[in-house]
Design an enzyme around this catalytic site. Structure first.
Site, PDB file in Angstrom:
ATOM      1  N   LYS A 515       0.826  -1.212   0.000  1.00  0.00           N
ATOM      2  CA  LYS A 515       0.000   0.000   0.000  1.00  0.00           C
ATOM      3  C   LYS A 515       0.859   1.260   0.000  1.00  0.00           C
ATOM      4  O   LYS A 515       0.632   2.188  -0.770  1.00  0.00           O
ATOM      5  CB  LYS A 515      -0.925  -0.019   1.217  1.00  0.00           C
ATOM      6  CG  LYS A 515      -1.909   1.120   1.272  1.00  0.00           C
ATOM      7  CD  LYS A 515      -2.856   0.935   2.447  1.00  0.00           C
ATOM      8  CE  LYS A 515      -3.881   2.039   2.510  1.00  0.00           C
ATOM      9  NZ  LYS A 515      -4.829   1.861   3.625  1.00  0.00           N
ATOM     10  N   GLU A 521       9.608  -6.063   4.551  1.00  0.00           N
ATOM     11  CA  GLU A 521       9.730  -7.415   4.014  1.00  0.00           C
ATOM     12  C   GLU A 521       9.369  -7.462   2.532  1.00  0.00           C
ATOM     13  O   GLU A 521      10.051  -8.109   1.714  1.00  0.00           O
ATOM     14  CB  GLU A 521       8.823  -8.377   4.793  1.00  0.00           C
ATOM     15  CG  GLU A 521       9.141  -8.479   6.282  1.00  0.00           C
ATOM     16  CD  GLU A 521       8.359  -7.470   7.110  1.00  0.00           C
ATOM     17  OE1 GLU A 521       8.218  -7.704   8.311  1.00  0.00           O
ATOM     18  OE2 GLU A 521       7.905  -6.440   6.556  1.00  0.00           O
ATOM     19  N   GLY A 580      -5.301  -3.030   4.375  1.00  0.00           N
ATOM     20  CA  GLY A 580      -4.657  -4.183   3.759  1.00  0.00           C
ATOM     21  C   GLY A 580      -5.443  -5.463   3.897  1.00  0.00           C
ATOM     22  O   GLY A 580      -5.620  -6.218   2.933  1.00  0.00           O
ATOM     23  N   ARG A 581      -5.942  -5.738   5.078  1.00  0.00           N
ATOM     24  CA  ARG A 581      -6.669  -6.988   5.316  1.00  0.00           C
ATOM     25  C   ARG A 581      -8.062  -6.979   4.706  1.00  0.00           C
ATOM     26  O   ARG A 581      -8.747  -7.997   4.696  1.00  0.00           O
ATOM     27  CB  ARG A 581      -6.748  -7.262   6.817  1.00  0.00           C
ATOM     28  CG  ARG A 581      -7.321  -6.117   7.623  1.00  0.00           C
ATOM     29  CD  ARG A 581      -7.093  -6.342   9.115  1.00  0.00           C
ATOM     30  NE  ARG A 581      -7.524  -5.232   9.942  1.00  0.00           N
ATOM     31  CZ  ARG A 581      -6.819  -4.125  10.172  1.00  0.00           C
ATOM     32  NH1 ARG A 581      -5.628  -4.001   9.601  1.00  0.00           N
ATOM     33  NH2 ARG A 581      -7.271  -3.173  10.947  1.00  0.00           N
ATOM     34  N   GLU A 667      -6.004  -8.688  13.807  1.00  0.00           N
ATOM     35  CA  GLU A 667      -5.380  -7.391  13.557  1.00  0.00           C
ATOM     36  C   GLU A 667      -6.402  -6.271  13.677  1.00  0.00           C
ATOM     37  O   GLU A 667      -6.058  -5.138  14.039  1.00  0.00           O
ATOM     38  CB  GLU A 667      -4.736  -7.372  12.163  1.00  0.00           C
ATOM     39  CG  GLU A 667      -3.848  -6.153  11.925  1.00  0.00           C
ATOM     40  CD  GLU A 667      -3.029  -6.271  10.651  1.00  0.00           C
ATOM     41  OE1 GLU A 667      -1.862  -6.702  10.727  1.00  0.00           O
ATOM     42  OE2 GLU A 667      -3.577  -5.950   9.568  1.00  0.00           O
ATOM     43  N   HIS A 698      -8.556 -34.658  13.884  1.00  0.00           N
ATOM     44  CA  HIS A 698      -7.449 -35.493  14.355  1.00  0.00           C
ATOM     45  C   HIS A 698      -6.265 -34.648  14.792  1.00  0.00           C
ATOM     46  O   HIS A 698      -5.157 -35.176  14.944  1.00  0.00           O
ATOM     47  CB  HIS A 698      -7.042 -36.470  13.253  1.00  0.00           C
ATOM     48  CG  HIS A 698      -8.123 -37.447  12.915  1.00  0.00           C
ATOM     49  ND1 HIS A 698      -8.273 -38.655  13.559  1.00  0.00           N
ATOM     50  CD2 HIS A 698      -9.133 -37.363  12.010  1.00  0.00           C
ATOM     51  CE1 HIS A 698      -9.313 -39.303  13.056  1.00  0.00           C
ATOM     52  NE2 HIS A 698      -9.854 -38.539  12.113  1.00  0.00           N
ATOM     53  N   LYS A 823       8.454  -3.055  13.904  1.00  0.00           N
ATOM     54  CA  LYS A 823       9.186  -2.628  12.706  1.00  0.00           C
ATOM     55  C   LYS A 823      10.299  -1.651  13.070  1.00  0.00           C
ATOM     56  O   LYS A 823      11.416  -1.741  12.558  1.00  0.00           O
ATOM     57  CB  LYS A 823       8.223  -1.972  11.716  1.00  0.00           C
ATOM     58  CG  LYS A 823       7.224  -2.922  11.078  1.00  0.00           C
ATOM     59  CD  LYS A 823       6.342  -2.166  10.098  1.00  0.00           C
ATOM     60  CE  LYS A 823       5.345  -3.082   9.425  1.00  0.00           C
ATOM     61  NZ  LYS A 823       4.463  -2.344   8.484  1.00  0.00           N
TER      62      LYS A 823
END
Length: 911
Positions: A515, A521, A580-581, A667, A698, A823
Site C-alpha cells: 500500500k 519485508e 490491507g486486510r 489485527e 485429528h 518494525k
C-alpha cells in the site's frame, strides 16, 4: 389505671433513661416511611411522673417544679456531653451552633442538615439517623463562629422547627476572632403565638416556607431552655399546666413545649411538611435549592460517567442474564422446539444455524438492545457511506465500495470513489486480458505464463485464500490451464528459493503489492525479484518495465516510479480508505487472480461479496447474518469468557481461509483502547485459529471436546467441487465429510453423560475419562457449493462480523498500530548487524543486556552470512542466492516450458 401503668412500664423498658422522655425520642416512636404523628395519649404519658413521685410532684409550686425540671435537664445534658465526648473526643472540642433561619429563600437546607434530613433520589427514607446522636457545626462569614453549648440534635431540631411554629428562640452566641474571644448572651422574653398550622395542599415545600417566612421575618426571637426563669414564661406555663386538668388524666402534667395542638402539633406538621413532602416531591415541584444541587450533581455525574460500553444498562443486563445462562445446558436448550426453530437466518443461499449457541431468544433481544445502544446500524451506514470512522488515521473505510455497482455513488472528499474503483477495474481487465491473450509479452518476447505476487499480510493472505478456492473450482481449472501463480511473502530466503526454483524469469511477471511501497519485508523481496530478473536478462531498465507491475496506494506513486515500474500502464492503484486486510477485492486481489483465472471469474467473486454487503446494510438485526454472528461473538468472548474461537471449513479448498480470518479479526480487534481514548475493562479480540475438517478432528478436536472451550464456526457445502462415488460404498465421499460436519456440533453441545458411558459397558474406572461435559457452543454455515460467488459471500460475512464486534466494543477495527513498534525496533537491530558485519571485533551494545547477549551470540555464529568480506570490494555484487538454481537445474529441466499454451487437459482451450 392499670392499663396506663402497663403502657408506662413498656415505655420505660423501651427507651433509655437518659433520653426517655425527650421529644426526639418520642419523635422516633412516630417516625417511619410515613412520618406518623405521635398519639396524644403518649404525649401525655411522656411527662407523667413515676408513682413514687406522684404525691410530692402535685404538692409542689410551679416555681419548684420548674427548678426540678431545670436540674434534671442539666444532669441529662452533662451525662450526654460526657457520653458524646467519649465517642467523639476530638470533634467535641469544636463548637457547634444552632442555625437561625430568618429567610428560607437563603437557606441551603440540604447542606446544613445532611445527616438529619437525607434526600435520596428515589424519594424514600434510607437508614435515617437517630436525632439525639447528631450535631451541627456551622462556619459563619468573615471568620466568625456562632456557638452554643453542646446541644443534641433534639435541641437543634426543636430550635429550627420552632422558627416556623410559635415565636421562638433564645440562644447564646460566642464570637471567636484571631485577636480575642468574647461571649455575648442575648435573651428575650418567651411569648406564645397562636398561629394556626394548615396542611399544605398541592404546594412544594419551598412555596410553603417562602410564604411562611415572609409572615415571620419580624417575629424571630431566640430561645434557650436555660432561660426558663423568666416570670412571664413561668406564669404562662403555670396556666398551661392548669388547663391540663380538663384532660382525661388530670394527675399528669405536660411541660409547655408539649402543650397539645400548639407547639407539638406545629412541630409535627412542620416536620412532615419539611421531610416527608420533600422525599415524595414531584420533579416539577422541587425546591429550587435542591433542584440546583441536583443539576450540579447530574452534571458532575455526566462528566464522570464512564464512556465504556460496559457501564451502560444494556451491558449490565447482559451480565445479569449470563447468570441465567450459566445454569442451563445446551442439551436442554436444544429440546426447546420454539427456540430451535427461531435461531437460524438465511440469505441468498447462505444458511446460518446458531441454535447451538449458549443463548436464548432473550439473549438475542438483549444483544440487540446493546447494539441499539451502540448505534450499530447507524455506524454501519457511516462506514458504507464514506464517513471518517477510522479516527486514528482520519480515513474512511470503504472496502464495500470495491464491489459496488458502477451506477452507485459514494463520495469521499467530494469525489465519487465508485467511478475511480471501476476505472481501475477496467484497467485491470484490459491489462490481464492482454497478458492472457499474448498481446503483452516479456522483455525477450516470450509470453508471460508465471505470476509471482510479492506481498505480506493482507496483501498476501486474502488473494492466496481465493486462489486456493479457484484452483479446484471447475471454471477455475479450465481458465488457469497453462498459468502458474505463486506468492512470495516471507522475507526468509527459503521462501524465495521455493517460489522461484523452477520458474523461467523470461516468462515471469512480478506483482509487487504494498500500500505504501515501504513495507520492509515486501520491498526486500521485491528487490530480490528485480535482481533475479537482472541476473538473467541484464540490468536494462526495460526489464523491470516489462516484468514488474505494482499495486499500491495513489500516495505511493513516486516510490513506484522510483523503483523503475511503468506507472502509466503497469501501476494499479488503490486508496488509503482500503485497509490491507480488507483489500482482496481491490487491485491487490484483482491483478493476480485475473491473470491466473481471468477477470470474469474475479467479477463473480465481487458479486458474491456485494450480495452480503446489501444484506448487511438492509436486513433487520434479527435476520442479519453478519450482525448475528458479530453479536454472538461479543456474547461468547466478553460475557461467557471464551478467549479463543476456531474456524472449521469442511472443504479442503478453504484451507487458507482460517489464516485469512485470523489476520482479519485479530489485527482488527486486537486493541485495548476505545475511540474515547480509554482502556477497555472488558475482554475484546478473540484468538482465532482453524483447520479444514476432517484434518482438524485429528489435530485439536480433543481439546475442543474435553479441554478448554472454544466456540466453533463450522462451514459446509451441500455440493462438493469434485465428488467421488466408489464401488461398494453406500455414501459418496462428500456425504462422508458432511456426516462429520453435522455430528461434531451436536457432540460439542450435548456431550456424553456418565450414565451413557456406563450403558456402553465401560469399566467404572474409565467412566470419568470417557465422559464429555458438552455445553460447548458452535454455529454452522451451510452454502450450496464452493464457487467464486460463494467465496465472495464468505469473505464479506467475516469482514462484516469483525466490524460489528468492533462497533459494539467501541474500538477502531481499521488501524494496526501494534505492528509498527516491532518494525521500528527491527530497524535498530539492523543497524547493529550492519556494524557487526563490517568488523569482526565489533561488540553489539543493544538497549538491554539480554538483547546484547543474544545478538552477539548470533553474529559470532553466523559469519558466513556476510554479503561481503575483506577480499571483496564494497561495490562488488556477488551472485544472488536465487541464481544458484533455476528451472533448468531441477529434475523437470528436460521438460522445458512449452512454446505454445497447448497443455491441453480434458478440454484445454488455450492456444
Amino acid at each position: 389505671m392499670r392499663r396506663l401503668l402497663f403502657v408506662l412500664l413498656v415505655l420505660s423498658l423501651t427507651l433509655d433513661n437518659a433520653n426517655a422522655w425527650s421529644p426526639a425520642s418520642l419523635w422516633r416512636l412516630g417516625r417511619g416511611p410515613r412520618m406518623r404523628p405521635i398519639p396524644t395519649n403518649l404525649r401525655v404519658l411522656a411527662e407523667r411522673p413515676l408513682a413514687a413521685e406522684s404525691s410530692s410532684w402535685s404538692s409542689m409550686t410551679p416555681e419548684e417544679r420548674q427548678e426540678k425540671r431545670r436540674n434534671k435537664k442539666q444532669n441529662q445534658q452533662q451525662q450526654q456531653q460526657k457520653q458524646q465526648e467519649q465517642q467523639h473526643p476530638k470533634s467535641y472540642r469544636m463548637f457547634h451552633a444552632v442555625p437561625i433561619y430568618t429567610d428560607f429563600n437563603d437557606v441551603d437546607l440540604v447542606s446544613t442538615a445532611p445527616d438529619f434530613f437525607p434526600f435520596p433520589d428515589d424519594g424514600e427514607i434510607v437508614s435515617p439517623y437517630d436525632a439525639h446522636e447528631r450535631d451541627f457545626a456551622f462556619e459563619m462569614k468573615e471568620g466568625t463562629v456562632t456557638t452554643a453549648t453542646e446541644t443534641k440534635m433534639e435541641d437543634s431540631h426543636r430550635s429550627s422547627s420552632s422558627s416556623f411554629s410559635s415565636k421562638t428562640h433564645v440562644t447564646k452566641t460566642t464570637s471567636v476572632t484571631a485577636d480575642d474571644a468574647s461571649t455575648t448572651t442575648t435573651s428575650s422574653s418567651l411569648s406564645s403565638s397562636s398561629h394556626t398550622f394548615q396542611e399544605p395542599t398541592h404546594r412544594s415545600s419551598y412555596e410553603y416556607y417562602t410564604q411562611y417566612s415572609q409572615n415571620q421575618q419580624d417575629e424571630v426571637v431566640l430561645l434557650d431552655d436555660e432561660d426558663d426563669n423568666d416570670d412571664d414564661s413561668i406564669s404562662k406555663r403555670h396556666d398551661n399546666e392548669n388547663s391540663l386538668r380538663n384532660l382525661q388524666v388530670p394527675q399528669i402534667h405536660l411541660p409547655p413545649r408539649l402543650v397539645p395542638n400548639v407547639a407539638w402539633e406545629h412541630h409535627h406538621r412542620a416536620t412532615t411538611s419539611f421531610v416527608h413532602e420533600r422525599l415524595q416531591r414531584r420533579r416539577g415541584q422541587r425546591d429550587q435549592t435542591i433542584d440546583k444541587q441536583q443539576h450540579q450533581l447530574e452534571g458532575d455525574t455526566k462528566r464522570k460517567r464512564s464512556p465504556l460500553v460496559s457501564a451502560t444498562p444494556e451491558w449490565q443486563r447482559l451480565e445479569l442474564h449470563k447468570l441465567e445462562i450459566e445454569n442451563q445446558h445446551l442439551r436442554d436448550l436444544l429440546k426447546d422446539e420454539e427456540r430451535s426453530q427461531a435461531m437460524f437466518a438465511e440469505h441468498d443461499g447462505v444458511y446460518l444455524d446458531y441454535s447451538r449457541q449458549r443463548a436464548t431468544l432473550k439473549t438475542l433481544q438483549l444483544l440487540q438492545d446493546l447494539a441499539k445502544r451502540q448505534r450499530l446500524e447507524e455506524r454501519i451506514q457511516d462506514m458504507v457511506s464514506g464517513k471518517t470512522i477510522n479516527f486514528t488515521e482520519k480515513r474512511a473505510v470503504l472496502h464495500t465500495a470495491l464491489r459496488a455497482d458502477p451506477d452507485e455513488q459514494i463520495f469521499v472528499d467530494g469525489e465519487n470513489v465508485v467511478e475511480d474503483v471501476h476505472q481501475v477495474l477496467n484497467q485491470i481487465k484490459t491489462f490481464t486480458e492482454g497478458v492472457r491473450s499474448g498481446n503483452i509479452r516479456g522483455y525477450t518476447g516470450k509470453r508471460l505464463r508465471n505470476i509471482i505476487s510479492v506481498g505480506i499480510g493482507g496483501s498476501y493472505l486474502g488473494p492466496e485464500f481465493l486462489h486456493e478456492v479457484l484452483k479446484t473450482e471447475p471454471d477455475g481449472i479450465n481458465s488457469a490451464l497453462g498459468y502458474n501463480l505463486r506468492f512470495l511473502a516471507n522475507v526468509d530466503p527459503v521462501d524465495v528459493e521455493r517460489t522461484c526454483a523452477d520458474l523461467d524469469p523470461e516468462e515471469t511477471l512480478i506483482i509487487v503489492v504494498s500500500k505504501t511501497f515501504t513495507t520492509a519485508e515486501t520491498m526486500l523481496n521485491a528487490r530480490t525479484m528485480r535482481q533475479w530478473l537482472w541476473d538473467f536478462m541484464g540490468n536494462d531498465k526495460e526489464v523491470v518495465r516489462k516484468h514488474v507491475v505494482a499495486c499500491a496506494s495513489v500516495s505511493a506513486t513516486d516510490k513506484v516510479k522510483e523503483f523503475g515500474i511503468d506507472t502509466n500502464n503497469y501501476f494499479f492503484r488503490f486508496w488509503d480508505w482500503v485497509g490491507g486486510r480488507y483489500s482482496v477485492c481491490s487491485a491487490v486481489g484483482a491483478v493476480p487472480i485475473s491473470l491466473m483465472y481471468g477477470f470474469d471469474l474475479f467479477e463473480q467473486f465481487l458479486k458474491g461479496a456485494q450480495s452480503i454487503d446489501r444484506h448487511f446494510m438492509t436486513a433487520p438485526m434479527d435476520k442479519n447474518i453478519p450482525i448475528i454472528m458479530g453479536l454472538l461473538g461479543v456474547w461468547n468472548h466478553s460475557f461467557l469468557g471464551y478467549k479463543t474461537r476456531t474456524t472449521l471449513p469442511y472443504a479442503e479448498a478453504l484451507l487458507r481461509l482460517p489464516s485469512h480470518i485470523q489476520q482479519l479479526d485479530m489485527e482488527s480487534n486486537g486493541k485495548v483502547m476505545t475511540r474515547h481514548g480509554i482502556e477497555v475493562d472488558y475482554p475484546v479480540g478473540e484468538i482465532d485459529f482453524g483447520e479444514p475438517g476432517t484434518n482438524g478432528q485429528h489435530s485439536f478436536f480433543q481439546l475442543l471436546h474435553m479441554g478448554q472451550t472454544a466456540p466453533c464456526d463450522f462451514i459446509g457445502f451441500c455440493q462438493s467441487q469434485h465428488d467421488l462415488c466408489l464401488d461398494d460404498e453406500s455414501l459418496s465421499s462428500h456425504d462422508e465429510l458432511m456426516a462429520n460436519f453435522f455430528a461434531q456440533p451436536d457432540a460439542l453441545a450435548n456431550g456424553k453423560t456418565a450414565d451413557e458411558v456406563r450403558a456402553e459397558g465401560i469399566e467404572e474406572d474409565l467412566v470419568p475419562h470417557r465422559t464429555f461435559k458438552g455445553n460447548r457452543p458452535s454455529m454452522s454455515l451451510l452454502l450450496p457449493k464452493l464457487t467464486a460467488y460463494a467465496t465472495g459471500q464468505l469473505l464479506a460475512i467475516y469482514e462484516h462480523r469483525t466490524a460489528v464486534q468492533g462497533f459494539i466494543w467501541d474500538i477502531n477495527s481499521f488501524d494496526q498500530w501494534g505492528v509498527e513498534l516491532g518494525k521500528k525496533l527491527a530497524n535498530d537491530v539492523k543497524a547493529h548487524l550492519v556494524d557487526a558485519r563490517k568488523s569482526e571485533d565489533h561488540v553489539i551494545e543493544a538497549s538491554n543486556p539480554a538483547s546484547s547477549r543474544i545478538l552477539n551470540y548470533y553474529v559470532n555464529n553466523s559469519r558466513t552470512n556476510a554479503c561481503m568480506n575483506s577480499d571483496m570490494s564494497p561495490n562488488t555484487n556477488p551472485l544472488t542466492r536465487v541464481t544458484r538454481k533455476t528451472h533448468s537445474d531441477h529434475a523437470r529441466a528436460a521438460l522445458t516450458p512449452p512454446i505454445q499454451h497447448d497443455l491441453g487437459g480434458s478440454i484445454g482451450k488455450l492456444s
